[in-house]
Structure formats: structure tokens, C-alpha cells
Enzyme design. Structure first.
Site, short mmCIF file in Angstrom:
data_model
loop_
_atom_site.label_atom_id
_atom_site.label_comp_id
_atom_site.label_asym_id
_atom_site.label_seq_id
_atom_site.Cartn_x
_atom_site.Cartn_y
_atom_site.Cartn_z
N ASP A 134 -20.00 -87.12 -28.03
CA ASP A 134 -18.88 -86.67 -28.87
C ASP A 134 -19.21 -85.27 -29.42
O ASP A 134 -20.23 -85.10 -30.09
CB ASP A 134 -18.71 -87.68 -30.03
CG ASP A 134 -17.57 -87.31 -30.96
OD1 ASP A 134 -17.07 -86.17 -30.87
OD2 ASP A 134 -17.21 -88.16 -31.79
N GLU B 45 -43.35 -67.58 -31.30
CA GLU B 45 -44.01 -68.76 -30.75
C GLU B 45 -43.60 -68.95 -29.29
O GLU B 45 -43.84 -70.00 -28.71
CB GLU B 45 -43.71 -70.00 -31.59
CG GLU B 45 -42.25 -70.33 -31.75
CD GLU B 45 -42.05 -71.57 -32.59
OE1 GLU B 45 -41.52 -71.42 -33.69
OE2 GLU B 45 -42.43 -72.67 -32.16
N CYS C 205 -42.38 -71.40 -36.69
CA CYS C 205 -41.32 -70.55 -37.27
C CYS C 205 -41.76 -69.85 -38.54
O CYS C 205 -41.00 -69.03 -39.09
CB CYS C 205 -40.09 -71.39 -37.55
SG CYS C 205 -39.49 -72.25 -36.11
N THR D 82 -30.02 -77.82 -29.96
CA THR D 82 -30.51 -76.90 -31.00
C THR D 82 -31.28 -75.73 -30.39
O THR D 82 -32.02 -75.04 -31.09
CB THR D 82 -31.41 -77.64 -32.04
OG1 THR D 82 -32.61 -78.07 -31.38
CG2 THR D 82 -30.71 -78.83 -32.65
N SER E 183 -39.83 -84.36 -37.88
CA SER E 183 -39.84 -82.93 -38.20
C SER E 183 -38.88 -82.62 -39.35
O SER E 183 -39.16 -81.76 -40.18
CB SER E 183 -39.50 -82.09 -36.96
OG SER E 183 -38.13 -82.16 -36.64
N HIS F 101 -34.89 -71.69 -43.60
CA HIS F 101 -35.17 -71.71 -42.16
C HIS F 101 -34.08 -72.57 -41.53
O HIS F 101 -33.77 -73.66 -42.03
CB HIS F 101 -36.56 -72.31 -41.90
CG HIS F 101 -36.76 -72.63 -40.46
ND1 HIS F 101 -36.65 -71.67 -39.47
CD2 HIS F 101 -37.01 -73.81 -39.82
CE1 HIS F 101 -36.83 -72.23 -38.30
NE2 HIS F 101 -37.05 -73.53 -38.48
N LYS G 179 -28.76 -79.85 -45.72
CA LYS G 179 -29.46 -81.04 -46.23
C LYS G 179 -30.62 -80.64 -47.14
O LYS G 179 -30.91 -81.30 -48.14
CB LYS G 179 -30.00 -81.87 -45.08
CG LYS G 179 -28.95 -82.69 -44.42
CD LYS G 179 -29.59 -83.56 -43.37
CE LYS G 179 -28.56 -84.53 -42.85
NZ LYS G 179 -29.12 -85.57 -42.07
N ASN H 110 -31.13 -71.95 -32.81
CA ASN H 110 -32.43 -71.76 -33.45
C ASN H 110 -33.13 -70.52 -32.89
O ASN H 110 -33.24 -70.37 -31.66
CB ASN H 110 -33.32 -73.01 -33.24
CG ASN H 110 -34.52 -73.03 -34.18
OD1 ASN H 110 -34.81 -72.04 -34.86
ND2 ASN H 110 -35.23 -74.15 -34.22
N SER I 212 -43.21 -75.58 -38.16
CA SER I 212 -43.77 -76.89 -37.85
C SER I 212 -45.28 -76.83 -37.66
O SER I 212 -45.83 -75.78 -37.32
CB SER I 212 -43.14 -77.43 -36.56
OG SER I 212 -41.83 -77.85 -36.82
#
Ligand code: HMG
Length: 383
Positions: free
Chosen positions: A29, A79, A111, A152, A201, A233, A242, A272, A304
Site C-alpha cells: 500500500d 559512509e 551518519c 528509505t 535502529s 537526522h 517521532k 536518506n 548508527s
């Protein structure tokens, strides 16, 4: 002495895949991507665009306005490294005609590395205020096809100069930071796609944010009300939303949009950009918000593995005169859309490893392209 960001420029590839196209091909979806993840498009770099060409294209407008004239150091954060030994920034040394008297180093910590570069740059400028440091973050986010991370993906670069008495953003001395040895996202040297424990993560991102913010608030005595905007970030825009909801518990949707909305605009369409992602958000905020002169903004950097840092800066009077807003907006609106087949073909293109001579097909790029390989050497050219 005030030290901070004097000039800033953003570049992403000339191609994108619409996430509705990806959703249709994967039988998902589209609202999962558009609403649940908060992404519309992902920037896709063709075979002749890599972290070097994107970085050079981001820095080129700064060169054109003379902002690189007395650069003493180039710190290149990435990276998506292209060599285990040579710093990617050295290719820029020739592409951008940087002075011989210029240190060039590559930095890595997922990052977070661009923020490490910013911190080091500030130290160098504090010692020699007459000189500037060029920081470039450039990355291509690549996950396995059909994996949860696929939607992403993205790519982009941000180049910014750090100087005394900066024209855009002074960086406050206070900071909260946090490190832990975790395996939430990583890429072994022998893989070209990142591995990720996706849900974990997102939890480590938040855990690191809470710890960094707590320290920052204690050290600075500031509270959330002291900031007019926040930049996070941005692995995908819902993550930033969030994150802010965790700090500002119970915040209304309207206020959430007011404090982070403008910072998410570019990332929603570029995807990203790993080390550049926070600074893509900052560029997006500065380009799209009303006049923020004199206002304090909060910034959260996360890499990360993991390292996080919460810091802040004050937007300088007349900063808008230094921005490249029109250039950024035109670049994003003039990109070409890929079909799903073209996306998969580019994904599978790969880099030959036989040491032979390989000319890469010419796609649309910025002012520089990765022309091919000869005896394991990467050849770059101006377009
Ligand atoms: P997933 O597990 O497939 O997704 O992938 P999901 O099932 O959790 O769904 C995502 C959201 O969409 C959920 O919302 C769903 O409810 C919603 P939430 O519950 O979380 O609020 N949803 C829908 N909404 C509307 N309509 C629908 C619908 N269906 C579902 N029909 C995951 C998510 C993040 C795991 C995946 O994208 C991934 O693995 N991404 C890569 C890792 C990543 O980005 N992590 C972020 C934190 S780590 C970080 O930022 C560092 C990084 O940048 C690298 C570095 O530092 O170098 C990645």
C-alpha cells in the site's frame, strides 16, 4: 569568538524513483511509504554519479562565489567510501582546484561523521580564526532490494564552510552526546548494501536522543521552548517526527509541523542521505522557513553503531542573502523520474573489479561525472 556555518550548499542526483512506483512493484500500500515512513521519492544516483561527484557538485556553487578561497582543511564525511586508503576528498582537490596548502581527510562514523567534522572544524577555526574549513558530507543510501529498508534509500551531499563570525549559523558551545556499541545498522567492507536491524535502529536513535538532550538541557539550562525550530537526522521523515514527539510529549500535530515541517521538505524527496541528512534538513529549514534571524534552532545528529549528539545554533541576521534557495529548489524540481525497470537496472550496474578500462554510460549529472575506471583508478571529469 563566534564560530559556525558561513555558507551551505546541497546537491542530490538528477534522478528519482517515485515511492508509489516502488509500492506498486512490491505490492505494498503506497500509504505505508507516503504516510507511515513519510517519504515521497528517493534520489537515485546513476552509474556515473558517486559520492565524489555529488560532493564536488555541492561544493561548486561555493567555489563560484569565492567561498573556498582560503580553505585550509577539507573534511569529507561519508559512509559510502570508494577506497580503503585514499580520502575521497582528494579527488575534489583537483576537481575544485583547491590550494596545495590544504589538509584533506575522510571521516567515518555512520551518519554522525559530518557532525564530528563540524566539531573538528570549529576547533581548527578557534586556533586560526583567519582561515576556513570546508566540510562535505556525501552518501548513497543503499539497502537490499525488497528489504524493509528499500523505501528509505536516497542520496545527496551537503557542503558547508566553518568560519569565525559566520554569516548563517553560529554554533553554541553546549552539547549533549552519547555513544554505545550496538549493531543496529552496519556495512561490512565486502558488502555494497547496508545491513540493518530496522526496529532496533529506531529504538537506539531515540535512546541516544533522550540521553543527548538530557545532557544538553542540563548543561545549557535551556528547555524546548527556547528553540524556534528543530532539525533531526532524517533517515525518513516520520523518524524525525517521532523523535520530536518523544521530547515534546503531547505536542499537537500543528505545533509539530510548525517546529520541524520545513526541515523535512528536501529529505522527503531525496531520501536518506546518511551523513548529509541532518544538514539537508538544516538547508531545507533555512531555505523554506520565514525569516529566522536571531532565533535558536536545535540539532540532533545520529549515526548508527552508535553516536548521537544534540547541539544548537543561532541563525544570523541577513543570513538569507547567503542561501542558495533558488538553486536547491530548481535542482529538485528538474530531476528526471525513473521507471521501475530503470531503477533496478541502475541498482544492478555495479563497479567492475577486473582492473580493465571501463567507460561508464553518460547520464545527467551536475558539473562533474565519474567517467569510468582504468587500472583500478577512478577517472572523474567535468561535464
Ligand atoms: P517496516 O518494518 O517494514 O515498516 O520498515 P513498519 O511495518 O514498521 O511500518 C512503518 C510505519 O508505516 C508504521 O508506523 C506503520 O504503522 C505504518 P508506526 O507504527 O511506526 O508509526 N504503515 C502505514 N501507514 C499508513 N498506511 C498504511 C501503512 N502500513 C504501515 N497502509 C523500518 C520500517 C524503519 C524498519 C525500515 O524502513 C528500515 O529498516 N529502514 C532502514 C533503517 C532506518 O532507517 N532506521 C532509522 C533509525 S537508524 C538511523 O537513522 C541511522 C541510519 O541513517 C544509518 C546511519 O546512521 O548510518 C539508518
Amino acid at each position: 569568538m563566534n564560530i559556525g556555518i558561513d555558507q551551505i550548499s546541497f546537491y542530490t542526483s538528477q534522478y528519482f524513483l517515485d515511492l508509489r512506483t516502488l509500492a506498486e512493484a512490491r505490492g505494498i500500500d503506497p500509504n505505508k511509504y507516503i504516510i507511515g515512513i513519510g517519504q515521497s521519492k528517493m534520489g537515485i544516483s546513476p552509474p556515473d554519479e558517486d559520492i565524489v561527484t555529488m560532493a564536488a557538485s555541492a561544493a561548486f556553487p561555493l567555489k563560484q562565489r569565492g567561498a573556498l578561497d582560503n580553505i585550509e582543511t577539507l573534511l569529507f564525511a561519508t559512509e559510502s567510501g570508494i577506497d580503503q586508503s585514499k580520502a575521497a576528498g582528494l579527488f575534489l582537490h583537483s576537481l575544485l582546484d583547491l590550494p596545495e596548502r590544504c589538509r584533506v581527510v575522510e571521516l567515518k562514523q555512520a551518519c554522525y561523521s559530518a557532525t564530528a567534522a563540524l566539531r573538528m572544524a570549529m576547533g581548527l577555526v578557534a586556533m586560526r580564526p583567519q582561515n576556513k574549513v570546508l566540510v562535505i558530507a556525501s552518501d548513497i543510501a543503499r539497502y537490499k532490494l525488497k528489504s524493509p529498508g528499500e523505501s528509505t534509500q536516497g542520496c545527496g551531499a551537503v557542503a558547508f564552510t566553518i568560519s569565525a563570525d559566520p554569516r548563517i549559523l553560529t554554533i553554541d558551545p553546549e552539547a549533549g552526546f552519547y555513544s554505545a556499541d550496538v549493531m543496529d545498522f552496519w556495512r561490512p567492507n565486502y558488502l555494497s548494501e547496508a545491513l540493518v536491524d530496522g526496529k532496533f535502529s529506531t529504538l537506539t536513535y531515540i535512546k541516544s536522543l533522550k540521553a543527548s538532550w538530557k545532557q544538553y538541557a542540563e548543561e545549557s539550562g535551556r528547555s524546548l521552548e527556547d528553540f524556534s525550530r528543530f532539525c533531526y537526522h532524517i533517515p525518513f521523515t516520520r523518524m524525525a517526527a517521532k523523535a520530536h514527539q518523544k521530547l515534546a510529549r503531547g505536542i499537537s500535530e500543528e505545533n509539530l509541523e510548525r517546529v520541524i515541517g520545513e526541515s523535512l521538505l528536501y529529505s522527503r524527496d531525496a531520501g536518506n542521505c546518511y551523513s548529509a541528512a541532518l544538514y539537508v534538513g538544516l538547508t531545507s529549514l533555512l531555505d523554506n522557513a520565514e525569516d529566522l534571524s536571531g532565533q535558536r534552532i536545535g540539532l540532533y545528529s545520529y549515526g548508527s553503531g552508535c553516536v548521537g549528539e544534540f547541539f544548537s545554533g543561532v541563525v544570523q541576521p541577513n543570513y538569507r542573502k547567503s542561501l542558495l534557495t533558488k538553486l536547491h529548489q530548481t535542482m529538485l524540481t528538474e530531476r528526471a523520474e525513473l521507471t521501475f525497470q530503470q531503477y533496478e537496472d541502475i541498482y544492478h550496474y555495479g563497479t567492475p573489479t577486473d582492473g580493465g578500462t571501463h567507460d561508464f554510460p553518460q547520464y545527467r549529472t551536475g558539473p562533474f561525472r565519474f567517467a569510468g575506471l582504468q587500472s583500478h583508478k577512478r577517472i572523474y571529469e567535468k561535464t
